[in-house]
Scaffold this motif. Structure first.
Motif, short mmCIF file in Angstrom:
data_model
loop_
_atom_site.label_atom_id
_atom_site.label_comp_id
_atom_site.label_asym_id
_atom_site.label_seq_id
_atom_site.Cartn_x
_atom_site.Cartn_y
_atom_site.Cartn_z
N ALA A 106 0.83 -1.21 0.00
CA ALA A 106 0.00 0.00 0.00
C ALA A 106 0.85 1.25 0.00
N ASP A 107 2.01 1.19 0.67
CA ASP A 107 2.99 2.29 0.65
C ASP A 107 2.38 3.63 1.04
N THR A 108 1.63 3.61 2.14
CA THR A 108 1.05 4.84 2.66
C THR A 108 1.45 4.99 4.12
N ALA A 109 1.38 6.23 4.60
CA ALA A 109 1.69 6.48 6.01
C ALA A 109 0.71 5.74 6.91
N LEU A 110 -0.55 5.64 6.47
CA LEU A 110 -1.56 4.94 7.25
C LEU A 110 -1.23 3.45 7.35
N ALA A 111 -0.80 2.85 6.24
CA ALA A 111 -0.45 1.43 6.26
C ALA A 111 0.75 1.18 7.15
N ARG A 112 1.74 2.07 7.10
CA ARG A 112 2.93 1.89 7.93
C ARG A 112 2.57 2.02 9.41
N ALA A 113 1.73 2.98 9.74
CA ALA A 113 1.32 3.15 11.13
C ALA A 113 0.50 1.94 11.60
N ASN A 114 -0.36 1.43 10.72
CA ASN A 114 -1.17 0.27 11.07
C ASN A 114 -0.30 -0.96 11.29
N ILE A 151 8.05 -1.75 9.36
CA ILE A 151 7.77 -1.84 10.79
C ILE A 151 8.56 -0.82 11.60
N VAL A 152 9.84 -0.67 11.33
CA VAL A 152 10.71 0.08 12.25
C VAL A 152 11.13 1.45 11.76
N GLU A 153 10.97 1.75 10.48
CA GLU A 153 11.38 3.08 10.01
C GLU A 153 10.53 4.15 10.69
#
Length: 576
Positions: A106-114, A151-153
């Protein structure tokens, strides 16, 4: 009832396994062989993930819908790790975290936060048996390494340290499993995960060197010279290659020579997958293989450097492929694997599957998604395969059938391995007198019925027919009668209708072709006037992507005392 040879065989297996496990666990406790897991100091490289992904699944996960293994759980805003899982398989997939790749896509900030929030919930709240399964821990460790940027970035130091400690727990489980796991495939999965960690994590170099040695040893033991796996499950070859190809790239990226056993395995496995693949892109349903992730298989074969042609004969793995134009037949002509590798093996010797173009015609039942599914055991019986059955029995014996004096070792093996195929055809022979002809026989019925099954399969050069002949040959002088049945399980998409008094069955395929099954008029060799007919009976197809589906099977019932051989054919009447 378990006979004396079976009792001694089961007892010997149980004692051997107990001794091996004791030695392995002692070595694990002492940290011998370099397999002592330590907490990584930091991540230094990200391995690639060859499994395809779907960014739309990230939206479902964000909305709280977790669809794994055909089961769905709606969390309603709660943590999925705090809820009762709908099935064991669902829990294994959840805790394996391979689904993180969809969020990364998905490469979105929302996906990374989720993704980070879900991983943190796991690190804080997860519990249950799936957490400690070595196969799940190995998948989780590889998933965490492959998806570590997601996960960690941008994470804070406290989360990063929790993440590394969680990874260390998984590596500790894998370190023990690489030596002590009773199932060979689990030892190999654990060694693969440890090798990934040794290359990708600072502070795990010693672990990586020890893991490389174990990995090389297990690959040499488990990947056969023709590219098959010692357990004879085609899906295992696919799953292993999805991890081994990226692992080779990680070795090269770190400037470390991959072990020769890894190179050999990677070279051998794609041609075997091509042998086992049908025209619709899916694998044959033998020895535990259920539905095929077609996208994963296509990706693997696209990246196959050799772009090898399919093998026609897997002489060591025990599979044969006949192909004439778009007509493909794959047959199981192998003896049962060694008992400790036989936790998914089936009693389906001499069964086959037939495909015309992209349309499946004759199939085996395959395997359900869940190992705990009550149908999983029945799917391993001979009756679940397209071959001959005698008196509702199987041409192999499982630990679940052991009774009497064999109960103690059988129960031990069941707890350690699940249901093993511990006896079956002792001798299986196969030859190809012509390129499109396969002749095979097995003695799996000899002990109980004094009969040997011989089967001849011949494709027409034009690819528009299959002629078959089955014979039951007595191993001693006389033959006592036993009820028998010749079975051909049909794919659920096939429409079947009897005609001509049961001598012919008309078949409509999903690609628009019309075929017919014909029971030859002189089919019953030695029948003494017996009238045979092909019946249509209910069946199940367990390998559909959406779960089990109703189907039907062609059944020709006969008695071995009066019928010695049956001749039959499948032939195409009209093209699409």
């Amino acid at each position: 009832m378990t006979d004396a040879p079976d009792r001694w065989r089961l007892t010997g297996l149980a004692l051997r396994e107990a001794g091996r496990t004791l030695r392995a666990e002692t070595a694990s406790l002492l940290g011998l062989g370099g397999l002592r897991a330590r907490t990584p100091r930091r991540l230094v490289i990200v391995p690639p993930d060859m499994r395809t992904c779907d960014a739309t699944i990230a939206d479902d996960i964000y909305a709280g819908y977790f669809v794994f293994g055909g089961r769905t759980l709606a969390t309603g805003g709660r943590s999925p790790f705090a809820l009762e899982p709908p099935s064991e398989g669902w829990a294994d997939i959840l805790h394996g975290f391979s689904w993180l790749r969809h969020l990364r896509a998905a490469d979105t900030a929302l996906a990374r936060a989720n993704a980070r929030a879900l991983v943190d919930e796991y690190l804080r709240e997860a519990h249950g048996p799936a957490l400690r399964k070595p196969s799940v821990a190995a998948r989780r460790a590889i998933s965490f390494l492959c998806q570590s940027p997601l996960i960690v970035e941008g994470a804070d130091h406290a989360f990063y340290q929790r993440f590394l400690r969680g990874l260390a727990r998984d590596l500790a489980i894998c370190a023990r499993a690489a030596r002590a796991a009773p199932r060979p495939i689990v030892r190999l999965q654990a060694a693969i995960a440890l090798a990934y960690a040794g290359l990708c994590c600072e502070g795990c170099e010693t672990l990586g060197r020890g893991a490389t040695k174990v990995l090389a040893r297990e690959l040499d033991r488990q990947v056969l010279a023709d590219g098959g796996h010692v357990g004879r499950n085609p899906r295992t070859v696919l799953d292993l290659l999805l991890d081994l190809l990226p692992l080779k790239q990680v070795y090269l990226a770190r400037g470390v020579d991959p072990p020769e056993a890894l190179i050999r395995a990677i070279d051998r496995m794609p041609p075997m997958l091509r042998l086992l693949r049908h025209g619709d892109g899916t694998l044959s349903h033998f020895n535990g293989t259920g539905s095929t992730p077609v996208d994963h298989l296509t990706t693997l074969l696209f990246y196959d450097e050799g772009r090898a042609s399919p093998l026609q004969r897997g002489l060591i793995s025990g599979y044969e492929r006949l192909q004439a134009g778009a007509l493909v037949l794959v047959a199981d002509v192998g003896a049962p694997p060694l008992p400790f590798a036989a936790h998914e093996a089936a009693a389906g010797c001499l069964s086959f599957e037939l495909t015309s173009g992209e349309a499946r015609l004759v199939v085996n039942l395959g395997a359900p998604r869940e190992h705990a599914d009550p149908l999983a055991r029945a799917a391993r019986d001979t009756a679940a395969h397209s071959t001959i059955t005698l008196d509702r029995a199987s041409c192999g014996r499982f630990t679940r059938d052991a009774r009497g004096l064999g109960r103690l070792p059988a129960a031990f093996l069941e707890r350690r391995f699940g249901t093993l195929l511990v006896a079956g055809a002792g001798e299986v022979q196969a030859k190809r007198p012509e390129p499109l002809v396969l002749e095979a026989r097995h003695d799996g019925w000899a002990a109980a019925f004094d009969l040997v099954h011989e089967r001849r399969l011949a494709l027409s050069p034009a690819g528009d027919g299959l002629a078959g002949r089955d014979r039951l040959v007595p191993t001693s002088g006389g033959v006592s009668g036993a009820p028998a049945a010749l079975r051909f399980h049909l794919h659920p998409s096939v429409r079947a209708r009897r005609t001509q008094g049961g001598r012919v069955v008309l078949l409509g395929l999903s690609n628009g072709e019309t075929w017919q099954f014909v029971l030859e008029t002189d089919a019953a060799e030695g029948a003494e006037g017996a009238r045979l007919e092909a019946r249509l009976e209910e069946s199940l197809y367990l390998s559909a992507t959406d779960g089990a589906r109703k189907s039907c099977q062609i059944v020709v019932a006969f008695d071995t005392g009066t019928v010695a051989a049956l001749a039959w054919r499948f032939e195409r009447l009209t093209r699409a």
